[in-house]
Design a protein around this motif. Structure first.
Motif, PDB file in Angstrom:
ATOM      1  N   ASP A 179       0.799  -1.229   0.000  1.00 48.95           N
ATOM      2  CA  ASP A 179       0.000   0.000   0.000  1.00 48.95           C
ATOM      3  C   ASP A 179       0.831   1.277   0.000  1.00 48.95           C
ATOM      4  N   GLU A 180       2.130   1.166  -0.240  1.00 48.14           N
ATOM      5  CA  GLU A 180       2.994   2.336  -0.307  1.00 48.14           C
ATOM      6  C   GLU A 180       3.374   2.587  -1.762  1.00 48.14           C
ATOM      7  N   PRO A 181       3.114   3.785  -2.310  1.00 43.55           N
ATOM      8  CA  PRO A 181       3.457   4.043  -3.715  1.00 43.55           C
ATOM      9  C   PRO A 181       4.962   4.077  -3.911  1.00 43.55           C
ATOM     10  N   ILE A 182       5.456   3.300  -4.869  1.00 46.97           N
ATOM     11  CA  ILE A 182       6.911   3.269  -5.078  1.00 46.97           C
ATOM     12  C   ILE A 182       7.314   3.603  -6.511  1.00 46.97           C
ATOM     13  N   VAL A 183       6.384   3.489  -7.467  1.00 45.57           N
ATOM     14  CA  VAL A 183       6.754   3.776  -8.847  1.00 45.57           C
ATOM     15  C   VAL A 183       5.516   4.178  -9.644  1.00 45.57           C
ATOM     16  N   VAL A 184       5.699   5.135 -10.537  1.00 44.63           N
ATOM     17  CA  VAL A 184       4.651   5.510 -11.480  1.00 44.63           C
ATOM     18  C   VAL A 184       5.200   5.237 -12.881  1.00 44.63           C
ATOM     19  N   VAL A 185       4.385   4.575 -13.712  1.00 45.01           N
ATOM     20  CA  VAL A 185       4.857   4.090 -15.010  1.00 45.01           C
ATOM     21  C   VAL A 185       3.932   4.543 -16.134  1.00 45.01           C
ATOM     22  N   LYS A 186       4.534   5.076 -17.192  1.00 50.84           N
ATOM     23  CA  LYS A 186       3.813   5.397 -18.417  1.00 50.84           C
ATOM     24  C   LYS A 186       4.305   4.440 -19.506  1.00 50.84           C
ATOM     25  N   THR A 187       3.380   3.718 -20.140  1.00 52.72           N
ATOM     26  CA  THR A 187       3.736   2.706 -21.132  1.00 52.72           C
ATOM     27  C   THR A 187       2.988   2.958 -22.435  1.00 52.72           C
ATOM     28  N   PHE A 188       3.716   2.815 -23.527  1.00 49.86           N
ATOM     29  CA  PHE A 188       3.140   2.975 -24.862  1.00 49.86           C
ATOM     30  C   PHE A 188       3.309   1.664 -25.626  1.00 49.86           C
ATOM     31  N   LEU A 189       2.229   1.220 -26.298  1.00 52.63           N
ATOM     32  CA  LEU A 189       2.249  -0.041 -27.035  1.00 52.63           C
ATOM     33  C   LEU A 189       1.497   0.131 -28.357  1.00 52.63           C
ATOM     34  N   PRO A 190       2.045  -0.353 -29.469  1.00 48.37           N
ATOM     35  CA  PRO A 190       1.352  -0.221 -30.756  1.00 48.37           C
ATOM     36  C   PRO A 190       0.017  -0.961 -30.741  1.00 48.37           C
ATOM     37  N   CYS A 191      -1.039  -0.291 -31.144  1.00 40.17           N
ATOM     38  CA  CYS A 191      -2.369  -0.901 -31.113  1.00 40.17           C
ATOM     39  C   CYS A 191      -2.458  -2.133 -32.017  1.00 40.17           C
ATOM     40  N   ASP A 192      -1.820  -2.065 -33.196  1.00 42.83           N
ATOM     41  CA  ASP A 192      -1.959  -3.189 -34.119  1.00 42.83           C
ATOM     42  C   ASP A 192      -1.209  -4.424 -33.648  1.00 42.83           C
ATOM     43  N   ALA A 193      -0.225  -4.243 -32.759  1.00 42.24           N
ATOM     44  CA  ALA A 193       0.546  -5.387 -32.254  1.00 42.24           C
ATOM     45  C   ALA A 193      -0.171  -6.100 -31.115  1.00 42.24           C
ATOM     46  N   CYS A 194      -1.043  -5.375 -30.423  1.00 35.31           N
ATOM     47  CA  CYS A 194      -1.713  -5.981 -29.267  1.00 35.31           C
ATOM     48  C   CYS A 194      -3.109  -5.385 -29.077  1.00 35.31           C
ATOM     49  N   PRO A 195      -4.002  -5.579 -30.034  1.00 36.14           N
ATOM     50  CA  PRO A 195      -5.357  -5.000 -29.944  1.00 36.14           C
ATOM     51  C   PRO A 195      -6.166  -5.542 -28.775  1.00 36.14           C
ATOM     52  N   GLU A 196      -5.787  -6.717 -28.246  1.00 33.22           N
ATOM     53  CA  GLU A 196      -6.540  -7.341 -27.158  1.00 33.22           C
ATOM     54  C   GLU A 196      -6.383  -6.614 -25.826  1.00 33.22           C
ATOM     55  N   VAL A 205      17.214  11.534 -11.609  1.00 32.56           N
ATOM     56  CA  VAL A 205      16.593  12.818 -11.931  1.00 32.56           C
ATOM     57  C   VAL A 205      15.908  13.360 -10.693  1.00 32.56           C
ATOM     58  N   ALA A 206      15.519  14.624 -10.754  1.00 35.01           N
ATOM     59  CA  ALA A 206      14.806  15.248  -9.637  1.00 35.01           C
ATOM     60  C   ALA A 206      13.300  15.072  -9.819  1.00 35.01           C
ATOM     61  N   ALA A 207      12.612  14.855  -8.720  1.00 33.55           N
ATOM     62  CA  ALA A 207      11.160  14.675  -8.756  1.00 33.55           C
ATOM     63  C   ALA A 207      10.472  15.947  -9.251  1.00 33.55           C
ATOM     64  N   THR A 208       9.468  15.742 -10.086  1.00 34.66           N
ATOM     65  CA  THR A 208       8.646  16.847 -10.586  1.00 34.66           C
ATOM     66  C   THR A 208       7.416  17.012  -9.703  1.00 34.66           C
ATOM     67  N   GLU A 209       6.609  18.011 -10.011  1.00 34.86           N
ATOM     68  CA  GLU A 209       5.347  18.194  -9.271  1.00 34.86           C
ATOM     69  C   GLU A 209       4.429  16.999  -9.481  1.00 34.86           C
ATOM     70  N   GLU A 210       4.447  16.401 -10.677  1.00 32.14           N
ATOM     71  CA  GLU A 210       3.627  15.216 -10.928  1.00 32.14           C
ATOM     72  C   GLU A 210       4.105  14.048 -10.069  1.00 32.14           C
ATOM     73  N   ASP A 211       5.419  13.878  -9.954  1.00 34.89           N
ATOM     74  CA  ASP A 211       5.954  12.834  -9.077  1.00 34.89           C
ATOM     75  C   ASP A 211       5.494  13.061  -7.642  1.00 34.89           C
ATOM     76  N   SER A 212       5.525  14.308  -7.213  1.00 33.28           N
ATOM     77  CA  SER A 212       5.108  14.634  -5.845  1.00 33.28           C
ATOM     78  C   SER A 212       3.653  14.240  -5.618  1.00 33.28           C
ATOM     79  N   ARG A 213       2.825  14.500  -6.601  1.00 36.88           N
ATOM     80  CA  ARG A 213       1.394  14.213  -6.473  1.00 36.88           C
ATOM     81  C   ARG A 213       1.135  12.713  -6.348  1.00 36.88           C
ATOM     82  N   TYR A 214       1.832  11.919  -7.136  1.00 39.30           N
ATOM     83  CA  TYR A 214       1.568  10.488  -7.149  1.00 39.30           C
ATOM     84  C   TYR A 214       2.383   9.711  -6.125  1.00 39.30           C
ATOM     85  N   LEU A 215       3.625  10.123  -5.886  1.00 48.29           N
ATOM     86  CA  LEU A 215       4.533   9.322  -5.061  1.00 48.29           C
ATOM     87  C   LEU A 215       4.709   9.856  -3.644  1.00 48.29           C
ATOM     88  N   GLY A 216       4.147  11.027  -3.374  1.00 48.33           N
ATOM     89  CA  GLY A 216       4.164  11.536  -2.006  1.00 48.33           C
ATOM     90  C   GLY A 216       5.523  11.987  -1.527  1.00 48.33           C
TER      91      GLY A 216
END
Length: 251
Positions: free
Chosen positions: A145-162, A195-206
């Motif tokens: 229950d402790e936030p440790i990582v925030v992840v943004k992932t991009f995947l080609p739609c045609d490779a994995c439509p499911e 890297v240094a934490a951004t405001e978005e990191d602060s919001r999600y990771l506390g």
């Protein structure tokens, strides 16, 4: 605490503050002092072991400097929650598998999941034309229950439509990708930087803006050497450590 009946040995050349440090560390490792729990005050330690508060203060100060404890003004001294020790740099496995293997409970909050167009950087990393449809998956991940990582992932739609059929607050991305040979992750190339934490990191990771973040860029390839995953993961520097084993080069 279990070491209340343990006395420091004043007849050996080992400094008393160092003996106290080792006792406290031992109790933390045994789990007798839990993460974020308060330890006895300087006066209590002084009374328990019949030593000066100056000696206690030196032991506590060094434990704070070494990351075992932290102080809260007007409240006391607390045990630092142990870092998540990960070796995923050298393993190909899901986040849930990593955290479970470490004896902790993983969970995920789905922040966003939608179809969008690949910008130039995303397209270059996925080896697709800019503007190609990709899935954008944004997740906040927890250990106990402790936030440790925030992840943004991009995947080609045609490779994995499911992918659109799954709830990624519960489903494992790698398990879903593994259902088809064309999207199954065969190997991953990772780049890590501080890297240094951004405001978005602060919001999600506390954590405060400017605090350290371990930033991983990962590209996952299928067996045909085609990239099918491009991920940007931002790990809390104070809650994670990463292990790498290095072997000598074969002659």
């Amino acid at each position: 605490m279990s070491f209340y009946n343990t006395q420091l040995d004043k007849n050996v050349p080992i400094p008393l503050y160092y003996q106290l440090k080792e006792l406290i560390i031992s109790e933390i490792k045994k789990g007798n002092y839990k993460g974020n729990s308060m330890i006895p005050t300087e006066k209590e330690f002084s009374d328990i072991f019949s030593i000066s508060r100056t000696t206690v203060r030196q032991a506590i100060t060094e434990l704070v400097q070494e990351g075992w404890l932290y102080r809260v003004k007007s409240k006391g001294t607390f045990v630092t929650y142990p870092k998540v020790s990960q070796d995923f740099i050298q393993r190909l496995e899901s986040f849930n598998e990593q955290i479970l293997r470490l004896g902790r409970t993983p969970s995920t909050r789905l922040l966003d999941f939608r179809e969008t167009e690949a910008d130039e950087k995303t397209a270059a990393n996925l080896d697709i034309p800019a503007g190609t449809s990709v899935f954008f998956l944004h997740r906040l991940r927890f250990a106990d229950d402790e936030p440790i990582v925030v992840v943004k992932t991009f995947l080609p739609c045609d490779a994995c439509p499911e992918l659109k059929k799954h709830d990624f607050s519960k489903a494992s991305l790698y398990a879903v990708l593994g259902q088809k040979a064309s999207s199954r992750i065969h190997h991953v190339r990772r780049l890590v930087e501080a890297v240094a934490a951004t405001e978005e990191d602060s919001r999600y990771l506390g954590l405060a803006a400017g605090e350290p973040i371990q930033f991983f860029t990962s590209i996952g390839y299928n067996e045909a050497q085609k990239p099918v995953e491009y991920s940007l993961a931002r790990y809390r520097g104070d809650k994670n450590q990463f292990e790498v084993v290095v072997y000598p080069k074969n002659p």
